[in-house]
Structures are given as structure tokens and as C-alpha cells.
Design an enzyme around this catalytic site. Sequence first.
Site, PDB file in Angstrom:
ATOM      1  CG  HIS A 163      -2.061  -0.994   1.053  1.00 35.26           C
ATOM      2  ND1 HIS A 163      -2.571  -1.723   2.086  1.00 35.26           N
ATOM      3  CD2 HIS A 163      -2.763  -1.351  -0.059  1.00 35.26           C
ATOM      4  CE1 HIS A 163      -3.559  -2.499   1.628  1.00 35.26           C
ATOM      5  NE2 HIS A 163      -3.689  -2.288   0.334  1.00 35.26           N
ATOM      6  CG  HIS A 307      -0.228  -4.155   4.981  1.00 33.76           C
ATOM      7  ND1 HIS A 307      -0.920  -3.675   3.900  1.00 33.76           N
ATOM      8  CD2 HIS A 307       0.260  -5.360   4.612  1.00 33.76           C
ATOM      9  CE1 HIS A 307      -0.850  -4.556   2.913  1.00 33.76           C
ATOM     10  NE2 HIS A 307      -0.143  -5.588   3.314  1.00 33.76           N
ATOM     11  CD  GLU A 366      -2.703  -3.722   8.833  1.00 33.41           C
ATOM     12  OE1 GLU A 366      -2.198  -2.584   8.705  1.00 33.41           O
ATOM     13  OE2 GLU A 366      -3.365  -4.284   7.951  1.00 33.41           O
TER      14      GLU A 366
HETATM   15 ZN    ZN Z   1      -1.990  -1.903   4.023  1.00 33.04          ZN
END
Ligand code: ZN
Length: 396
Positions: A163, A307, A366
Site C-alpha cells: 500500500h 502494512h 499492521e
Molecule cells: Zn496496508
Amino acid sequence: MLVQVRKGDSLWYYSQLFSVPLEMIEDANKEGKCEHLPVGSTVKIPAYRKVTVDFQPGDTLWTIAASRKLHVDSLYLLNPHLQNVPQIEIGVPVQVPVRIESKLIYGKKKYCYETMMKDIKRLEEIYPFIKTEIIGHSVLGRAIPHIKIGNGQKHIHINGSFHANEWITTAIIMTFINDLLLSLTNKTSLRGLYMYPFYNEVTLSFVPMVNPDGVDLVLHGADASYKKQVVAINGGSEDFTGWKANIRGVDLNNQYPANWDIEKERKIPKAPAFRDYPGNAPLTEPEAIIMEELANREQFDMVLAFHTQGEELYWGYEGCEPTESEALAKEFELVSSYKAVRYVDSHAGYKDWFIQKYKKPGFTIELGKGVNPLPLSQFDEIYVKSLGIFLASMYI
Ligand SMILES: [Zn+2]
């Protein structure tokens, strides 16, 4: 650092002379390796660079070596023309090997594609035993590098920046690679754990930046050549801080054939968007395909996809995860304080696909909390926590 082979030298001798593990010198000099090194050929010595110092009054090669904790033969090796000179004149330049004991790269900054490529080049120069290759190109033609370190059976893959606005994950991964290389070559510990024994137990694979076009869009804005298209995808705005997708407006972590149809149905964007659009079909985007091909080729035992959002780690997918995933997730939770979560209501992600296809441990991790892109003020804390996860993936 390059040295010229003399009569009687061997890679084993260099490993003793410079106190660098033999297997790293061997890996750095794979091409043309034979039992006897040809005299005059060039050998790469990892973890060193050369500096030039001028001969000062009172100096001898012995005093220079002693003051720098070097074996004098390392100076003879670098300065063969000075070996039999009875008295070296003041001001004569002497090549001196310097061991690299501190970081070459600085991760706590806006970490764009160009920064990463320069840093990889710097690491390759000093640590020529790392293996780097280009595994494909992004939509805009940026080469996507893959880095491999170690010779072990256990094959662990780590990636970042699927991302775009989560680019801090690239900086975290690159910082870990640098710390790992320092620990390997200097035989020092990382948080009490010596990395050197892992060199022959684990092969680490890194793709630090899966989505370079997106990362650079977030960090540098749009180039004139494609500005019109991305502004349109971005709802007319030139503020790209919320952009997660690749440059064509496809969310790369929604591109994998693991219940992609369900994800397609329920995701709100039905056309290219700055986030969440899964594309017209699974695996339409080059960056997603490259990552699929890499996993198929390399047959990883475990994957960690980094992420940023929420300080959680996801470790299950539809019951396809193997039993050891739970113990791994628990350990990761313990060392990072990120909450281990088995299932999250989501499909078509890279780790979902990996778990479903290979029935091996896969994790989405995350890092950090807040609005993406996370501020660099979180970098140090995130690094401390992710370092725990990097290390645990190796020792478990
Ligand atoms: Zn992500």
C-alpha cells in the site's frame, strides 16, 4: 573492498585476516571460484572499505596496523609496493582497511523509491554476499528489487509497501536489513541474539517496496505525464496522502485469487480508486503478478507482509492456516505487543492467497496506529516492535 590475490592467499586466510565469516567471503566471490585463487585476481572482502592515510613522522606500517587493531599483513596486502621499503617517506599515501561497524543507511526519513535503490546499491557494495535481482517492473516501469540473504533451508519472505501510503514499512525493512548485515559480519548480537548462526539456517527474502509508483505518488506527487489520470482517480484532488493503490488505481492487496469475487462484490469502488478497488479480475496488475510469481518460484516456508494500521497481526485464512501459525502469532504478539487476530473479514489479500494455496504460515502485520502515512515520530517505536517480529520469525 577489493584486494589482489598474492601467492599463498586463500579465502580462508582472508576470513582470518579480516575476521569476516568465511561463508560470507565465499558467497561474495561466487563467480570463478576455484580451489586455488589465481595470483593477481580480485577478491571482494565484505564489511570493509578502504581509506587512504598519509604517512606521518614516526609511523611504520606496524604502528598504523596496531593503532587500528589490524593485522599488519592486511596493510601489506593493500600496499604491496610498500612491503620491502626500509623507510617509507613522510606523506606517502597508505591504503588502510576500515571495518564497517555502523549503519550505512538512515531509515527515519521520507523513504521513496530512489532512496531505496541507492541504499540497496550501497549495501551491495559493502556486503557483496547479498543476492539482489530485479523481479519485474511496476506499471510506470520501475524495477522492483528482491534481496536474498543467507543459505539456510528455512525460507522466510518479508515484504512492504503493498500500500502506497504505508511506505514507512519499506524504511523499517531496509533498517532491519542493515542491522542484520552488521550483526552477521561483526558477529555482534541483535537484541541479545547472534545472527551469524542463522546465516546457514535461514534464507531471508525481502521485497521492501512492492508498489514503488504508489509510494512515489504519495511522497512526491504526480508527474505531468500521468497527472491527469491520477487526479481523476483521486476524485479531482491533488492530495495523495490517502492513496493506497498502484498507479492505475488498483489495490494490490485485493488482487489475489482467494475469494476475490466476494471482495469484488462488496468493495465500494467499482472503478479505479485511490484505495480498495480490486481490479477487473484477479492478478491484472504487474506488481501483484510479480509477487505471485516470486512466491511460486521460491516456495517460501513463511511470509510476513508489512502494512500500517492498528497494531495487529492477522494469521489465519478460512481455516487453511497450518497449526504452527498460532504459536508463531502468539510469539509475534509477545515480542511486539501487537494483537494477534486469527480472522479478519477480508479476502483476496496476498497473505490470504499464500495461506490458502500453500497451507503455510502467512501474516499481515499492521505496524503503528493513526492516520496513514504514519508520522516519522513513530519510526523508532515501530522499529523496536517489528525487530522483535523479524527475529522471532528466524528463531522459532
Ligand atoms: Zn496496508
